[in-house]
Scaffold this motif. Structure first.
Motif, PDB file in Angstrom:
ATOM      1  N   GLY A 119     -11.271  -2.333   4.260  1.00 16.65           N
ATOM      2  CA  GLY A 119     -10.668  -1.917   3.003  1.00 16.65           C
ATOM      3  C   GLY A 119      -9.385  -2.689   2.788  1.00 16.65           C
ATOM      4  N   TYR A 120      -8.915  -2.702   1.560  1.00 15.22           N
ATOM      5  CA  TYR A 120      -7.713  -3.460   1.202  1.00 15.22           C
ATOM      6  C   TYR A 120      -6.536  -2.496   1.145  1.00 15.22           C
ATOM      7  CZ  TYR A 120     -11.332  -6.797  -0.012  1.00 15.22           C
ATOM      8  OH  TYR A 120     -12.413  -7.631   0.029  1.00 15.22           O
ATOM      9  N   GLY A 121      -5.693  -2.532   2.177  1.00 15.91           N
ATOM     10  CA  GLY A 121      -4.692  -1.484   2.326  1.00 15.91           C
ATOM     11  C   GLY A 121      -3.263  -1.882   2.054  1.00 15.91           C
ATOM     12  N   VAL A 122      -3.007  -3.078   1.520  1.00 12.31           N
ATOM     13  CA  VAL A 122      -1.625  -3.454   1.259  1.00 12.31           C
ATOM     14  C   VAL A 122      -1.025  -2.511   0.223  1.00 12.31           C
ATOM     15  CG1 VAL A 122      -2.237  -5.135  -0.533  1.00 12.31           C
ATOM     16  CG2 VAL A 122      -0.078  -5.360   0.683  1.00 12.31           C
ATOM     17  N   GLN A 123       0.209  -2.092   0.478  1.00 15.40           N
ATOM     18  CA  GLN A 123       0.920  -1.172  -0.409  1.00 15.40           C
ATOM     19  C   GLN A 123       2.242  -1.790  -0.834  1.00 15.40           C
ATOM     20  OE1 GLN A 123       1.291   2.679   1.499  1.00 15.40           O
ATOM     21  NE2 GLN A 123      -0.832   2.645   2.201  1.00 15.40           N
ATOM     22  N   GLY A 124       2.814  -1.212  -1.862  1.00 15.01           N
ATOM     23  CA  GLY A 124       4.073  -1.722  -2.362  1.00 15.01           C
ATOM     24  C   GLY A 124       5.174  -1.708  -1.323  1.00 15.01           C
ATOM     25  N   ARG A 125       5.204  -0.679  -0.489  1.00 15.44           N
ATOM     26  CA  ARG A 125       6.257  -0.575   0.523  1.00 15.44           C
ATOM     27  C   ARG A 125       6.174  -1.691   1.563  1.00 15.44           C
ATOM     28  NH1 ARG A 125       4.262   2.311   5.132  1.00 15.44           N
ATOM     29  NH2 ARG A 125       2.082   2.948   4.850  1.00 15.44           N
ATOM     30  N   HIS A 126       4.993  -2.300   1.710  1.00  7.29           N
ATOM     31  CA  HIS A 126       4.841  -3.373   2.686  1.00  7.29           C
ATOM     32  C   HIS A 126       5.545  -4.653   2.246  1.00  7.29           C
ATOM     33  CE1 HIS A 126       0.875  -1.205   3.881  1.00  7.29           C
ATOM     34  NE2 HIS A 126       1.903  -0.722   4.552  1.00  7.29           N
ATOM     35  N   VAL A 127       5.597  -4.910   0.957  1.00  5.09           N
ATOM     36  CA  VAL A 127       6.178  -6.160   0.457  1.00  5.09           C
ATOM     37  C   VAL A 127       7.582  -5.965  -0.115  1.00  5.09           C
ATOM     38  CG1 VAL A 127       5.266  -5.966  -1.898  1.00  5.09           C
ATOM     39  CG2 VAL A 127       5.585  -8.235  -0.889  1.00  5.09           C
TER      40      VAL A 127
END
Length: 425
Positions: free
Chosen positions: A323-331
């Motif tokens: 699944g594609y789990g990148v979130q705003g808090r990561h970047v």
């Protein structure tokens, strides 16, 4: 729920009641908060689980003070207060540094988006990671530029680096990335060498934390993230499809980075999001036009690094979760550097200053109103005012009093920022 990042802990089983309380409304935006109490929840025979137990234990030290009173709602709330207090102190250090260097406060307001404020006010490793990154973006350029360095600048640089590296498993990558971009902005690598030689104690501290964080990731965290489990979740897809999907996630990630108000289920109203992005781009463009060539190169490098981070995170999540789990808090630890790096020396006009501060105050108030609506009545259709007449849950001070106090606090902060900014001009 046990996942890659979870671990069992040897604590009072009653603390597991906190997970039971959250399950009654978390990830269900139409369901208002419930009035369950941690101390009243039944305990299970198996050991309690903590969702992020494979993160470095240092990040839980501060909120852990709040739990010393035992498993109860009061302890849960105290843990949030301790965490929020730590974040507030770091933000205060940011203000002190900017004022003492006669730099603009407006980029700091732009960096402190509603999602950043929300995460910093709850027990969430990303909250401390974000305020740590903001503080490092503010302290590092000054440490690489100004001489001599005063006590508050060195303190902010030292604390922010430690917090950022220990908050989440890849904190050392964010630290190295931020320092790399700031060195580019300084125009020469000699500034980094001078910083290390001038402040050997802080440099030694950061080196030890960097080594510890790297060891923790390689030998504690990463071995538990087993990509072979993903073989049972679904078929793999070609890498190019993963890349295209990750690019398609960019808008969602940006929306979460600026306006997520809890568990990816409470987005900031779209108009306010667009307004905040427009103001941030305005500040960045104003600052970039009067910046040095080295700073513009650093800004370009930062944009490219942020895009690559989104791609790498999505591909890695797909590798282990299908699944594609990148979130705003990561970047966001990188994105906050755009206004802080570009516009720190900006001398805004009265109109610019008033507009930026006014939009920030309005956005934070709307964010608070939206979060209060979600937890009091749930987000159901156009029930924008239902929380005043029939709230299923309300804070101890009530809906109206809470909003009045929030508005008063934001106006006080806005007036203070306007006063400090006007003194620069």
């Amino acid at each position: 729920e046990y996942s890659h990042w979870s671990t069992y802990v040897d604590i009072d089983p009653q603390f597991d009641g906190a997970n039971m309380v959250q399950r009654c409304f978390v990830a269900q935006p139409a369901v208002p908060a419930c009035g369950l109490r941690v101390q009243d929840q039944p305990t299970a025979d198996e050991r309690p689980i903590t969702a992020m137990g494979l993160y470095t234990p240092a990040v839980y030290l501060i909120p852990g003070f709040g739990t010393l009173g035992g498993a109860s709602n009061n302890s849960w709330f105290a843990a949030r207060l301790w965490s929020a207090l730590a974040a507030a102190l770091m933000i205060a250090l940011c203000v002190v540094n900017l004022v003492r260097r006669n730099d603009s406060l407006l980029p700091l307001l732009s960096a402190l988006a509603p999602a950043v404020i929300f995460l910093a006010s709850v027990v969430n490793p990303s909250g401390l990671e974000l305020v740590g990154s903001v503080a490092l973006w503010i302290a590092a350029p000054g440490m690489l530029r100004a001489k001599p360095h005063d006590f508050w600048e060195v303190l902010t640089y030292a604390i922010s680096g430690v917090v950022l590296m220990l908050a989440r498993p890849l904190g050392m990558v964010y630290f190295a990335s931020i320092m790399f971009v700031c060195v580019i902005a300084s125009g020469t690598w000699r500034t980094a060498l001078q910083l290390i030689s001038q402040h050997r104690t802080v440099s030694a501290l950061h080196t030890m934390m960097l080594l510890f964080a790297t060891w923790w990731y390689l030998f504690v965290y990463n071995p538990a993230v087993n990509p072979q489990r993903a073989e049972y979740l679904g078929p793999d897809v070609p890498l190019q499809e993963q890349v295209f999907h990750a690019f398609g996630d960019t808008y969602r990630v940006l929306l979460e980075a600026v306006g997520d108000l809890g568990s990816l289920e409470v987005p900031l109203p779209r108009l306010i999001f667009v307004l905040l992005i427009a103001v941030a781009m305005w500040l960045i463009s104003l600052g970039a036009t009067s910046s040095t060539t080295a700073t513009r190169v650093a800004l370009t490098s930062l944009v490219l690094m942020s895009i690559l981070l989104i791609l790498a995170t999505d591909i890695n999540y797909y590798r282990i979760l299908r699944g594609y789990g990148v979130q705003g808090r990561h970047v966001m630890p990188l994105l906050v550097g755009l206004p802080l790096l570009a516009a720190r020396h900006l001398r805004p006009s009265v109109v610019t200053r008033t507009t930026v501060i006014g939009v920030w105050v309005l956005a934070q108030f709307i964010a608070g109103y939206t979060a209060l609506r979600r937890y009091s009545v749930g987000i159901v259709g156009d029930n924008f005012f239902a929380m005043f007449s029939a709230p299923a849950w309300e804070p101890p001070l009530g809906i109206t009093t809470t909003l009045v106090l929030l508005g008063g606090l934001l106006l006080t902060v806005g007036c203070g920022a306007n006063y400090l900014e006007s003194r620069r001009n």
